[in-house]
Design a protein around this motif. Sequence first.
Motif, PDB file in Angstrom:
ATOM      1  N   THR A 111       0.988  -1.382  -0.148  1.00 41.71           N
ATOM      2  CA  THR A 111       0.066  -0.029  -0.006  1.00 41.71           C
ATOM      3  C   THR A 111       0.916   1.285  -0.030  1.00 41.71           C
ATOM      4  O   THR A 111       0.731   2.142  -0.728  1.00 41.71           O
ATOM      5  CB  THR A 111      -1.136   0.002   1.335  1.00 41.71           C
ATOM      6  N   THR A 112       2.053   1.281   0.994  1.00 44.03           N
ATOM      7  CA  THR A 112       2.723   2.335   0.674  1.00 44.03           C
ATOM      8  C   THR A 112       3.526   2.486  -0.425  1.00 44.03           C
ATOM      9  O   THR A 112       3.724   3.567  -1.038  1.00 44.03           O
ATOM     10  CB  THR A 112       3.881   2.256   2.087  1.00 44.03           C
ATOM     11  N   GLY A 113       4.010   1.329  -0.959  1.00 46.06           N
ATOM     12  CA  GLY A 113       4.815   1.499  -2.281  1.00 46.06           C
ATOM     13  C   GLY A 113       3.857   1.920  -3.482  1.00 46.06           C
ATOM     14  O   GLY A 113       4.233   3.000  -4.391  1.00 46.06           O
ATOM     15  N   GLY A 134      -3.706   3.821 -13.047  1.00 44.06           N
ATOM     16  CA  GLY A 134      -3.579   2.512 -12.637  1.00 44.06           C
ATOM     17  C   GLY A 134      -2.849   2.356 -11.351  1.00 44.06           C
ATOM     18  O   GLY A 134      -3.359   1.478 -10.464  1.00 44.06           O
ATOM     19  N   ALA A 135      -2.015   3.351 -11.028  1.00 44.47           N
ATOM     20  CA  ALA A 135      -1.443   3.238  -9.548  1.00 44.47           C
ATOM     21  C   ALA A 135      -2.563   3.619  -8.754  1.00 44.47           C
ATOM     22  O   ALA A 135      -2.442   3.055  -7.496  1.00 44.47           O
ATOM     23  CB  ALA A 135      -0.272   4.244  -9.745  1.00 44.47           C
ATOM     24  N   ASP A 136      -3.277   4.713  -9.230  1.00 39.91           N
ATOM     25  CA  ASP A 136      -4.633   4.986  -7.875  1.00 39.91           C
ATOM     26  C   ASP A 136      -5.174   3.863  -7.606  1.00 39.91           C
ATOM     27  O   ASP A 136      -5.323   3.626  -6.642  1.00 39.91           O
ATOM     28  CB  ASP A 136      -5.124   6.558  -8.507  1.00 39.91           C
ATOM     29  N   SER A 137      -5.752   3.057  -8.806  1.00 40.56           N
ATOM     30  CA  SER A 137      -6.542   1.948  -8.590  1.00 40.56           C
ATOM     31  C   SER A 137      -5.963   0.831  -7.866  1.00 40.56           C
ATOM     32  O   SER A 137      -6.599   0.131  -6.956  1.00 40.56           O
ATOM     33  CB  SER A 137      -6.942   1.311  -9.924  1.00 40.56           C
ATOM     34  N   ALA A 138      -4.468   0.715  -8.186  1.00 42.12           N
ATOM     35  CA  ALA A 138      -3.807  -0.260  -7.466  1.00 42.12           C
ATOM     36  C   ALA A 138      -3.628   0.101  -6.104  1.00 42.12           C
ATOM     37  O   ALA A 138      -3.721  -0.919  -5.027  1.00 42.12           O
ATOM     38  CB  ALA A 138      -2.530  -0.396  -8.146  1.00 42.12           C
ATOM     39  N   GLY A 183      -6.884  -0.670  -4.517  1.00 47.61           N
ATOM     40  CA  GLY A 183      -7.003  -2.287  -4.381  1.00 47.61           C
ATOM     41  C   GLY A 183      -6.169  -2.653  -3.350  1.00 47.61           C
ATOM     42  O   GLY A 183      -6.333  -3.535  -2.565  1.00 47.61           O
ATOM     43  N   ALA A 184      -4.972  -2.099  -3.162  1.00 50.13           N
ATOM     44  CA  ALA A 184      -3.972  -2.710  -1.961  1.00 50.13           C
ATOM     45  C   ALA A 184      -4.554  -2.260  -0.719  1.00 50.13           C
ATOM     46  O   ALA A 184      -4.447  -3.091   0.343  1.00 50.13           O
ATOM     47  CB  ALA A 184      -2.681  -1.942  -2.216  1.00 50.13           C
ATOM     48  N   GLY A 185      -5.462  -1.091  -0.414  1.00 50.55           N
ATOM     49  CA  GLY A 185      -6.058  -0.802   0.722  1.00 50.55           C
ATOM     50  C   GLY A 185      -7.088  -1.943   1.003  1.00 50.55           C
ATOM     51  O   GLY A 185      -7.150  -2.486   2.166  1.00 50.55           O
ATOM     52  N   THR A 186      -7.836  -2.313  -0.172  1.00 51.80           N
ATOM     53  CA  THR A 186      -8.972  -3.409  -0.006  1.00 51.80           C
ATOM     54  C   THR A 186      -8.221  -4.558   0.347  1.00 51.80           C
ATOM     55  O   THR A 186      -8.620  -5.550   1.279  1.00 51.80           O
ATOM     56  CB  THR A 186      -9.768  -3.659  -1.125  1.00 51.80           C
ATOM     57  N   LEU A 187      -6.907  -5.046  -0.224  1.00 50.56           N
ATOM     58  CA  LEU A 187      -6.426  -6.285  -0.096  1.00 50.56           C
ATOM     59  C   LEU A 187      -5.720  -6.431   1.628  1.00 50.56           C
ATOM     60  O   LEU A 187      -5.860  -7.161   2.021  1.00 50.56           O
ATOM     61  CB  LEU A 187      -5.323  -6.385  -0.992  1.00 50.56           C
ATOM     62  N   ARG A 188      -5.475  -5.149   1.946  1.00 46.56           N
ATOM     63  CA  ARG A 188      -4.737  -5.165   3.297  1.00 46.56           C
ATOM     64  C   ARG A 188      -5.895  -5.349   4.144  1.00 46.56           C
ATOM     65  O   ARG A 188      -5.754  -6.262   5.289  1.00 46.56           O
ATOM     66  CB  ARG A 188      -4.193  -3.944   3.684  1.00 46.56           C
ATOM     67  N   GLU A 189      -7.051  -4.809   3.985  1.00 49.12           N
ATOM     68  CA  GLU A 189      -8.169  -5.039   5.126  1.00 49.12           C
ATOM     69  C   GLU A 189      -8.763  -6.343   4.800  1.00 49.12           C
ATOM     70  O   GLU A 189      -8.703  -7.000   5.795  1.00 49.12           O
ATOM     71  CB  GLU A 189      -9.418  -3.887   4.419  1.00 49.12           C
ATOM     72  N   GLY A 190      -8.645  -7.102   3.808  1.00 47.25           N
ATOM     73  CA  GLY A 190      -8.984  -8.448   3.442  1.00 47.25           C
ATOM     74  C   GLY A 190      -8.147  -9.449   4.056  1.00 47.25           C
ATOM     75  O   GLY A 190      -8.513 -10.404   4.851  1.00 47.25           O
ATOM     76  N   LEU A 191      -6.725  -9.089   3.907  1.00 45.98           N
ATOM     77  CA  LEU A 191      -5.724  -9.775   4.493  1.00 45.98           C
ATOM     78  C   LEU A 191      -5.707  -9.702   6.093  1.00 45.98           C
ATOM     79  O   LEU A 191      -5.331 -10.698   6.921  1.00 45.98           O
ATOM     80  CB  LEU A 191      -4.281  -9.424   4.175  1.00 45.98           C
ATOM     81  N   GLY A 192      -6.103  -8.586   6.599  1.00 43.07           N
ATOM     82  CA  GLY A 192      -6.392  -8.455   8.012  1.00 43.07           C
ATOM     83  C   GLY A 192      -7.343  -9.199   8.707  1.00 43.07           C
ATOM     84  O   GLY A 192      -7.253 -10.069   9.630  1.00 43.07           O
TER      85      GLY A 192
END
Length: 688
Positions: free
Chosen positions: A209-211, A421-425, A428-437
């Motif tokens: 997410t940071t990257g 695409g970087a904004d969407s990614a 999505g990374a934020g959503t991914l992090r939430e799901g991984l949490g």
Amino acid sequence: MTALRLALGELRRMTAGTLPKLAILALSLVPLLYGAVYLYANWDPYGNLDGVKAALVVEDDGADTADGRLDVGATVRESLLEDGTFDWKLVDSADAADRGVKDGTYDFALTIPEDFSAGLASTSDLGSARQASLHVTTNDANNYLLSSIVDKLTASIHDSVATEVGEETANRLLTGFSTVHGQLERAANGAGQLADGAASADSGAAELTTGLGTLSAGAKELVSGQEQLVAGANQLSAGAGGLSTGANQLSSGAAGLSSGLAQLSSSTALLPQQTQQLADGARQVAAGTAGLESALTASADASRQGVTDAVTRLIQQGVLTPEQAGALQQELAAAPSGATGLEQLQTLADGAAAVSAGADQLAASAPQLTSGIAAANDGAAQVSGGAAELSAGAAELSSGAAGLAGGEQQALDGSRELAAGADSAAAGAGTLREGLGQLRDGSAELSQQLKNGAGNVPNPNEEERATASTVIADPLTVSTVNQAEAGSYGAGLAPYFLVLAMWVGIFMLAQALRPISRRALASNAPAWKIALGGWLPFLAVSLVQATVLYAVVCVGLGLDPVHPVLAWGLLLMASMAFSALVQGLVALLGSVGKFAVLVLLVLQLVSSGGTFPWQTIPAPLHLAHDALPMGYMVTGLRQLLYGGDLSQVTAVAVGLLGYTAAGLLLSLLAARRHRLWTLKTLQPEIDI
């Protein structure tokens, strides 16, 4: 006349001959015949079942299981034959056995069908599990109670087989629990690893997410730089066009410069020689002006003609040009004479000297100037060629710059798409992090619950499985504490038949003994003596009956009372109460009294609780149990024979005394009533 003498007189009358003596003896043995013989016949019926012929048909084909061959039918057969409870006869077919039961060849038949073992083994497959069955054929025409006995046998076989098979099934089940326990532990470990992986993935997602945020910002900066680059490329393209034009101009100018420098080189070829000449002339001028200065110094008043001549010579010598000489003459003409002229001439001399020195320097530098012009000519030629090449390169640069501007525009469009695409990614990374949490938390919870589940699933060792299998197959064990044990079927019926035999025996005495002596009635004896004298013969014989019966049952049949003396004493008290009741009823009612005694016998047979508990009889008969003595006697004898509660015996003894008093009261009423003789007394309608 005493009551005892009345009793002895009645006894002498009854024993006056051989037949009367035999009659008394027979009456004394009536309870023995009724009670002892019946008890003898039924003393241990379950111990003599080996005389009952039973057909055994074993058609079981056995079954193959994961643990080996299962042949329960053969096991049951061997067990029954070894036990020997019945006289088992092996029969080939169920039809033959059924025919044997019908015609009386066999009392009953037990058939183990061909799928018996298969049914028992089917518990290993829950989808096809079925019950195994045993087939029993009975015939109440052979014997009714035998059906109950056979039911107990089949129940015993059922329990034994069910326990054995249940233990095996339970063992497999518990083994499965152990497997499940192990699998759950492995699953818990896997879930723990998943939780660790999810935690690592969550950490990586945070970094991602940071990257991606950094990438998005960089992509935006890239777009900004691409926009500047496109603008610069457009400027470069325009500048490259101008450069191409300027390079063409430079090429043309360089060519002209080269041509001019060639001419300059040609023109300055004689410059070193000429400058040398100029230096020589300047020295001569300096020398002439020095001489002129001397002449002027020697004669301030010399004529101007001399100056003119000197100037003329200088012109001729080429030191001065005509223009310079004219200007000098004009200055001399305008200048005052004397010292002023000398000062000017000194100035001229100094200038000539300076010109001479400068001319020397020019003469010395002229070769270098000529070489430089030649070098400049060569450089100009090179510049002309380079400018031509620069013009061609500038043209190519202009074309390339135009292509660069187009490519940078495409790169700009791509950078903008990259930024989007970087904004969407990043989102999505934020959503991914939430799901991984959530995955991390859920997998940790799954791991914990699996560990809890594994802890709740049994994991017995071999010894524990064996114990648990036994418990599951037969979860109930009955610990029986028999506070007063009879010991055998006959011993269990002894209280009932002893008491019943005593009543029947005394009832038979009423057929031979007179309840009241007519001789005594005709005397002046008191009524109570007559009543007592009539009862004592009944009492004497009934005591003998009770003693003989008790002795034969104890010694001959093996009855082993816990309190033998007390039991005998209670039987004697029963003889006393029963004889008083029977004698009193017969004395008072005569033949009707005998019938009443018989009716009381029947009522006590069904209400005393000698076989089944008296509480199981119909409610109207409960009154008979509560009012008549036989039920209490059965209870009292059970306590003494089997070792029960002696306090109940005390109550029974008191009750027997009460029944004795009631019988004597009936006898007293009879004595008083029968003192008055009537025609019916002499000639009764019924004399039994």
